[in-house]
Design an enzyme around this catalytic site. Structure first.
Site, PDB file in Angstrom:
ATOM      1  N   ASP A 258       0.916  -1.284   0.018  1.00  0.00           N
ATOM      2  CA  ASP A 258       0.076   0.146  -0.145  1.00  0.00           C
ATOM      3  C   ASP A 258       0.795   1.431  -0.079  1.00  0.00           C
ATOM      4  O   ASP A 258       2.023   1.130   0.419  1.00  0.00           O
ATOM      5  CB  ASP A 258      -0.897   0.103   1.199  1.00  0.00           C
ATOM      6  CG  ASP A 258      -2.080  -0.938   1.077  1.00  0.00           C
ATOM      7  OD1 ASP A 258      -2.325  -1.230  -0.090  1.00  0.00           O
ATOM      8  OD2 ASP A 258      -2.698  -1.176   2.054  1.00  0.00           O
ATOM      9  N   LYS A 280      -4.032   2.365  -2.135  1.00  0.00           N
ATOM     10  CA  LYS A 280      -5.447   2.936  -2.062  1.00  0.00           C
ATOM     11  C   LYS A 280      -5.405   3.755  -0.945  1.00  0.00           C
ATOM     12  O   LYS A 280      -5.152   3.593   0.109  1.00  0.00           O
ATOM     13  CB  LYS A 280      -6.430   1.606  -1.450  1.00  0.00           C
ATOM     14  CG  LYS A 280      -6.476   0.270  -2.443  1.00  0.00           C
ATOM     15  CD  LYS A 280      -7.166  -0.748  -1.886  1.00  0.00           C
ATOM     16  CE  LYS A 280      -8.517  -0.367  -1.872  1.00  0.00           C
ATOM     17  NZ  LYS A 280      -9.388  -0.204  -2.942  1.00  0.00           N
ATOM     18  N   MET A 394      -9.768   7.103   9.697  1.00  0.00           N
ATOM     19  CA  MET A 394     -10.151   7.689   8.501  1.00  0.00           C
ATOM     20  C   MET A 394     -11.479   8.902   8.982  1.00  0.00           C
ATOM     21  O   MET A 394     -12.179   8.990   8.164  1.00  0.00           O
ATOM     22  CB  MET A 394     -10.744   6.763   7.411  1.00  0.00           C
ATOM     23  CG  MET A 394      -9.627   5.917   7.020  1.00  0.00           C
ATOM     24  SD  MET A 394     -10.176   4.402   6.196  1.00  0.00           S
ATOM     25  CE  MET A 394     -11.074   3.442   7.406  1.00  0.00           C
TER      26      MET A 394
END
Length: 480
Positions: A258, A280, A394
């Protein structure tokens, strides 16, 4: 939309010395010197099978005792070294008190093209003795090019702790098995797969089970299928990696990693492994999950040992569930190497127990994003429980929304909140505020953001406001 991107394999960086292993069984080595340092070199050379010719005018008691203990391998000449002593020598080693003697000895050896080492005199050395970890027939040698012997010894102690004594038995078993394996497994790919599995097993299995494990591993010769290991890279700091994660990286044929995985973590992978970026990131061009799934499946079916390297822990707010379901449905073997998730790393950096018995009776990990980008459909009344510590992943863009929702469900607006950006990375920043202040915070999403809410953060928030913290834990400016 982004496609999985194959990265160029890193090249070998410059080496100050070439690490090699020199066979000395039955060969002569000249050792000049009569002090305790010379005794250690004599013991080391004899352990490697050399016939050691020792020129020592006044051999110390320890030297005499060692020679008596190994009479077949040691020849003592109680005098200074002579030119004739170099005859038939494969190596020359000297232990002298002054540079003049060292220079003469080194020059005599080099005139005869004999590699020479003068103890603690790097200017007169063609080779060096590194710090050694002995798991014969497995041997590890560490060199600092003479710059920091104490550091080399510290590295040796660290490796000693990582290498179980049973590795010696596994290495001997491999040595015994190697001549037979071409007959047992004539296919090159199958042999490669066998040795990979053998090495992985060696670190996790006692020596008493070697024979049983080898028989089981040989069964794998009927399949060339690869496997996928989901590995947690942690939040960034390479020291948060587990031993299982390191071993997975060092046995990988290809690594799908990632965006958030640090270079320091990737540096631990074996040099021959290929790396493929499948980043991502929220709000950025990203690889589709279907593309990642198909890439893993294709590589595993080619017989590759695939590592899917994810930031944090692969089982916390990643797509591990979908990846595991897909791989198991297609018959591909899957393994998991857990990682340190950002919430636990943040707690460690703040020296805060997320379940301190005086403040909290539980902890919840939630994400601030649902599939459609809105707040997730969770029990917000339960999330607003003052006896719970809430860790929000997030949450940069949704911080005002979920803070307002928590207050609407009854959580005290004065409840401490911590914003942790790029936890454990060099650019890490932490900020303390209240839940009410969080409703107006405009957080820059350019870094991985974790938000903690709960009474457990009161002490850490107070410290941060008083600014009695190391420089890396100052109040942050990840706000517009």
């Amino acid at each position: 939309m982004r496609k999985p991107e194959l990265m160029e394999r890193p090249r070998m960086t410059a080496l100050p010395v070439l690490p090699v292993f020199f066979k000395l069984e039955g060969r002569r080595v000249l050792l000049a010197g009569d002090n305790e340092t010379a005794v250690w070199k004599a013991e080391l050379l004899a352990a490697a099978g050399a016939i050691v010719r020792i020129a020592a005018p006044s051999p110390c008691q320890e030297m005499r005792e060692f020679i008596q203990s190994a009479p077949e391998q040691c020849e003592l000449s109680p005098r200074p070294w002579r030119e004739a002593d170099f005859k038939h020598a494969a190596l020359a080693v000297g232990a002298f008190e002054d540079d003049a003697q060292a220079a003469r000895f080194a020059a005599a050896a080099r005139d005869r093209n004999i590699p020479v080492n003068v103890v603690d005199r790097p200017d007169f050395c063609d080779f060096q003795f590194g710090s050694i970890v002995n798991r014969t027939p497995a041997v590890v040698a560490i060199s600092t090019d003479g710059a920091a012997p104490a550091l080399g010894q510290a590295i040796r102690r660290r490796i000693e702790a990582l290498l179980p004594q049973s590795i010696a038995d596994w290495a001997q078993a491999a040595k015994n098995l190697r001549p037979k394996l071409s007959r047992l497994l004539p296919d090159t790919k199958m042999r490669k797969d066998f040795w990979r599995r053998f090495a992985e097993t060696a670190f996790a299995t006692p020596a008493s089970q070697i024979d049983e494990c080898v028989q089981k591993l040989l069964v794998w010769k009927k399949t060339s299928a690869g496997k996928v290991t989901l590995v947690g890279a942690g939040p960034g700091d390479v020291e948060y990696l587990t031993l299982k994660a390191v071993r997975a990286l060092q046995s990988a044929d290809i690594i799908l990693f990632d965006d958030l995985v640090s270079d320091e973590v990737l540096d631990l992978a074996r040099r021959e492994s290929k790396r493929m970026l499948v980043g991502k990131r929220g709000g950025r061009a990203s690889c589709r999950q279907d593309d990642i799934n198909q890439t893993m499946l294709r590589l595993a079916r080619q017989g590759k040992n695939v590592v899917r390297l994810k930031s944090g822990d692969p089982m916390i707010f990643g797509r591990a569930g979908e990846e595991i379901d897909m791989l198991e449905a297609t018959g591909v073997e899957v393994d998991i190497a857990p990682g340190v998730t950002a919430a636990l790393a943040a707690a460690a950096r703040l020296k805060t127990s997320l379940t301190h018995r005086d403040c909290a009776q539980g902890v919840k990990f939630i994400t601030a994003h649902s599939k459609n980008g809105a707040l997730p459909d969770i029990d917000w009344r339960a999330a607003a429980d003052p006896d719970i510590t809430l860790m929000v992943y997030m949450g940069a863009r949704k911080a005002p929304d979920f803070a307002a929702r928590l207050m609407a469900e009854g959580l005290d607006p004065a409840t401490p909140a911590i914003i942790a950006a790029a936890v454990s990375r060099p650019e890490e920043r932490l900020n303390a505020l209240t839940l009410a202040e969080l409703t107006t915070a405009a957080i820059d999403p350019g870094h991985p953001i974790l938000i903690g809410v709960g009474r457990v953060f009161r002490k850490a928030a107070s410290r941060m406001r008083e600014q009695n913290l190391p420089p890396e834990l100052t109040r942050i400016s990840y706000f517009h």
